[in-house]
Design a protein around this motif. Structure first.
Motif, PDB file in Angstrom:
ATOM      1  N   VAL A  57     -35.882 -33.975  53.318  1.00 57.92           N
ATOM      2  CA  VAL A  57     -34.733 -33.668  52.332  1.00 57.92           C
ATOM      3  C   VAL A  57     -33.191 -33.946  53.603  1.00 57.92           C
ATOM      4  N   LEU A  58     -32.701 -34.947  52.643  1.00 55.19           N
ATOM      5  CA  LEU A  58     -31.779 -35.024  54.262  1.00 55.19           C
ATOM      6  C   LEU A  58     -30.269 -34.867  53.167  1.00 55.19           C
ATOM      7  N   ARG A  59     -29.183 -34.173  53.339  1.00 58.81           N
ATOM      8  CA  ARG A  59     -28.451 -33.901  52.579  1.00 58.81           C
ATOM      9  C   ARG A  59     -27.114 -35.496  54.159  1.00 58.81           C
ATOM     10  N   LEU A  60     -27.089 -35.550  53.082  1.00 55.87           N
ATOM     11  CA  LEU A  60     -25.505 -36.767  54.021  1.00 55.87           C
ATOM     12  C   LEU A  60     -24.366 -36.998  53.845  1.00 55.87           C
ATOM     13  N   ASP A  61     -23.983 -37.458  55.030  1.00 52.91           N
ATOM     14  CA  ASP A  61     -22.025 -37.874  54.934  1.00 52.91           C
ATOM     15  C   ASP A  61     -21.727 -36.138  54.312  1.00 52.91           C
ATOM     16  N   GLU A  62     -21.751 -35.666  55.014  1.00 48.04           N
ATOM     17  CA  GLU A  62     -20.677 -34.244  53.896  1.00 48.04           C
ATOM     18  C   GLU A  62     -19.990 -34.279  54.849  1.00 48.04           C
ATOM     19  N   ASP A  63     -19.719 -34.827  56.540  1.00 50.73           N
ATOM     20  CA  ASP A  63     -18.345 -35.266  56.933  1.00 50.73           C
ATOM     21  C   ASP A  63     -17.618 -36.224  56.087  1.00 50.73           C
ATOM     22  N   GLU A  64     -17.600 -37.490  55.681  1.00 47.86           N
ATOM     23  CA  GLU A  64     -16.923 -38.273  55.236  1.00 47.86           C
ATOM     24  C   GLU A  64     -16.672 -37.652  53.312  1.00 47.86           C
ATOM     25  N   PHE A  65     -16.753 -37.395  52.890  1.00 43.74           N
ATOM     26  CA  PHE A  65     -16.551 -36.493  51.624  1.00 43.74           C
ATOM     27  C   PHE A  65     -15.283 -35.342  52.213  1.00 43.74           C
ATOM     28  N   ALA A  66     -16.106 -34.711  53.086  1.00 39.53           N
ATOM     29  CA  ALA A  66     -14.818 -33.691  53.630  1.00 39.53           C
ATOM     30  C   ALA A  66     -13.180 -34.658  53.518  1.00 39.53           C
ATOM     31  N   GLN A  67     -13.066 -35.624  55.081  1.00 37.94           N
ATOM     32  CA  GLN A  67     -12.499 -36.457  54.640  1.00 37.94           C
ATOM     33  C   GLN A  67     -11.891 -36.973  54.413  1.00 37.94           C
ATOM     34  N   SER A  68     -12.704 -37.483  52.612  1.00 43.32           N
ATOM     35  CA  SER A  68     -12.067 -38.824  51.931  1.00 43.32           C
ATOM     36  C   SER A  68     -11.081 -37.884  51.605  1.00 43.32           C
ATOM     37  N   GLY A  69     -10.619 -36.286  51.284  1.00 45.20           N
ATOM     38  CA  GLY A  69      -9.582 -35.851  50.710  1.00 45.20           C
ATOM     39  C   GLY A  69      -9.587 -35.871  49.318  1.00 45.20           C
ATOM     40  N   ILE A  70     -10.452 -36.262  48.540  1.00 45.79           N
ATOM     41  CA  ILE A  70     -10.911 -35.316  47.222  1.00 45.79           C
ATOM     42  C   ILE A  70     -10.617 -34.529  47.212  1.00 45.79           C
ATOM     43  N   GLU A  71     -10.597 -33.337  47.890  1.00 46.73           N
ATOM     44  CA  GLU A  71     -10.812 -32.227  47.445  1.00 46.73           C
ATOM     45  C   GLU A  71      -9.583 -31.604  47.018  1.00 46.73           C
ATOM     46  N   HIS A  72      -8.536 -32.768  47.767  1.00 49.17           N
ATOM     47  CA  HIS A  72      -6.602 -32.107  47.677  1.00 49.17           C
ATOM     48  C   HIS A  72      -6.642 -33.056  46.357  1.00 49.17           C
ATOM     49  N   ARG A  73      -6.832 -34.022  45.640  1.00 45.60           N
ATOM     50  CA  ARG A  73      -6.712 -35.028  45.202  1.00 45.60           C
ATOM     51  C   ARG A  73      -6.742 -35.050  43.915  1.00 45.60           C
ATOM     52  N   ASP A  74      -8.154 -34.506  43.485  1.00 46.84           N
ATOM     53  CA  ASP A  74      -9.357 -34.294  42.356  1.00 46.84           C
ATOM     54  C   ASP A  74     -10.080 -32.685  42.933  1.00 46.84           C
ATOM     55  N   PRO A  75      -9.186 -32.133  42.325  1.00 42.72           N
ATOM     56  CA  PRO A  75     -10.141 -30.214  43.328  1.00 42.72           C
ATOM     57  C   PRO A  75     -11.726 -30.613  41.968  1.00 42.72           C
ATOM     58  N   ALA A  76     -11.114 -30.872  40.878  1.00 46.40           N
ATOM     59  CA  ALA A  76     -12.499 -30.807  39.913  1.00 46.40           C
ATOM     60  C   ALA A  76     -13.939 -31.853  39.685  1.00 46.40           C
ATOM     61  N   ALA A  77     -13.378 -33.173  40.189  1.00 49.93           N
ATOM     62  CA  ALA A  77     -14.173 -34.202  40.871  1.00 49.93           C
ATOM     63  C   ALA A  77     -15.133 -33.662  42.182  1.00 49.93           C
ATOM     64  N   ALA A  78     -14.194 -33.428  43.237  1.00 50.45           N
ATOM     65  CA  ALA A  78     -14.861 -32.328  43.945  1.00 50.45           C
ATOM     66  C   ALA A  78     -16.194 -31.176  44.085  1.00 50.45           C
ATOM     67  N   ALA A  79     -16.034 -30.379  43.336  1.00 52.45           N
ATOM     68  CA  ALA A  79     -16.554 -29.847  42.555  1.00 52.45           C
ATOM     69  C   ALA A  79     -17.892 -29.832  41.422  1.00 52.45           C
ATOM     70  N   ARG A  80     -18.128 -31.111  41.067  1.00 52.88           N
ATOM     71  CA  ARG A  80     -18.633 -31.717  40.089  1.00 52.88           C
ATOM     72  C   ARG A  80     -19.646 -32.803  40.903  1.00 52.88           C
TER      73      ARG A  80
END
Length: 165
Positions: free
Chosen positions: A122-145
């Motif tokens: 079981v592999l979690r993938l692309d967490e680095d891409e997620f962090a670099q996408s900026g979604i956590e700043h742009r849309d924190p609610a969506a990032a949390a979901r």
């Protein structure tokens, strides 16, 4: 696309995966099931050549049975080789699917999960891409979901439930 339309079993639709506002991939699929919340389609590997991820190789002839929900922040894709052997499950963290008479559109939120057919990997993938996408700043609610959905997918995988959705 009109959200909420029920797809006709046996009909052909197009699946569109959008990433960062652009169409990443679009391909035809056949509707297997749709109850108004959960839609299932079947499609062949959408590229003319193989793609080796290291943990799995997708290739022409592979069959994807893809599960989409209008109310969940992920999609689950069972992957089988052309001979019917299950390779595993590839899961995309997405916004809820928009489903209309012409097809299914989902917005990819970068996070993915892979579970091998035997359940051992079981592999979690692309967490680095997620962090670099900026979604956590742009849309924190969506990032949390999105993060919550990845956790849910991992829990389902470790409980051996991805293949029972």
């Amino acid at each position: 696309m009109v959200t909420g339309a029920v797809l006709s079993v046996g009909g052909e639709v197009h699946v569109t995966l959008v990433k960062a506002g652009r169409t990443k991939v679009r391909y035809p699929a056949t509707v297997v099931y749709d109850d108004g919340v959960h839609a299932v389609v079947r499609a062949l590997w959408a590229r003319p050549t193989a793609r080796d991820f290291g943990f799995v190789r997708f290739e022409p002839g592979d069959v994807f049975t893809e599960h989409y929900w209008r109310d969940r922040w992920y999609a689950v894709k069972e992957v089988r080789a052309g001979d019917g052997t299950v390779k595993g499950w590839y899961c995309d963290v997405t916004r809820p699917a928009e489903i209309g008479p012409d097809g299914i559109a989902v917005e990819d939120l970068d996070l993915d999960l892979w579970q091998s057919a035997d359940g051992a990997t079981v592999l979690r993938l692309d967490e680095d891409e997620f962090a670099q996408s900026g979604i956590e700043h742009r849309d924190p609610a969506a990032a949390a979901r999105a993060r919550q959905s990845l956790d849910t997918l991992e829990d389902l995988a470790r409980a051996g439930k991805l293949g029972t959705l």
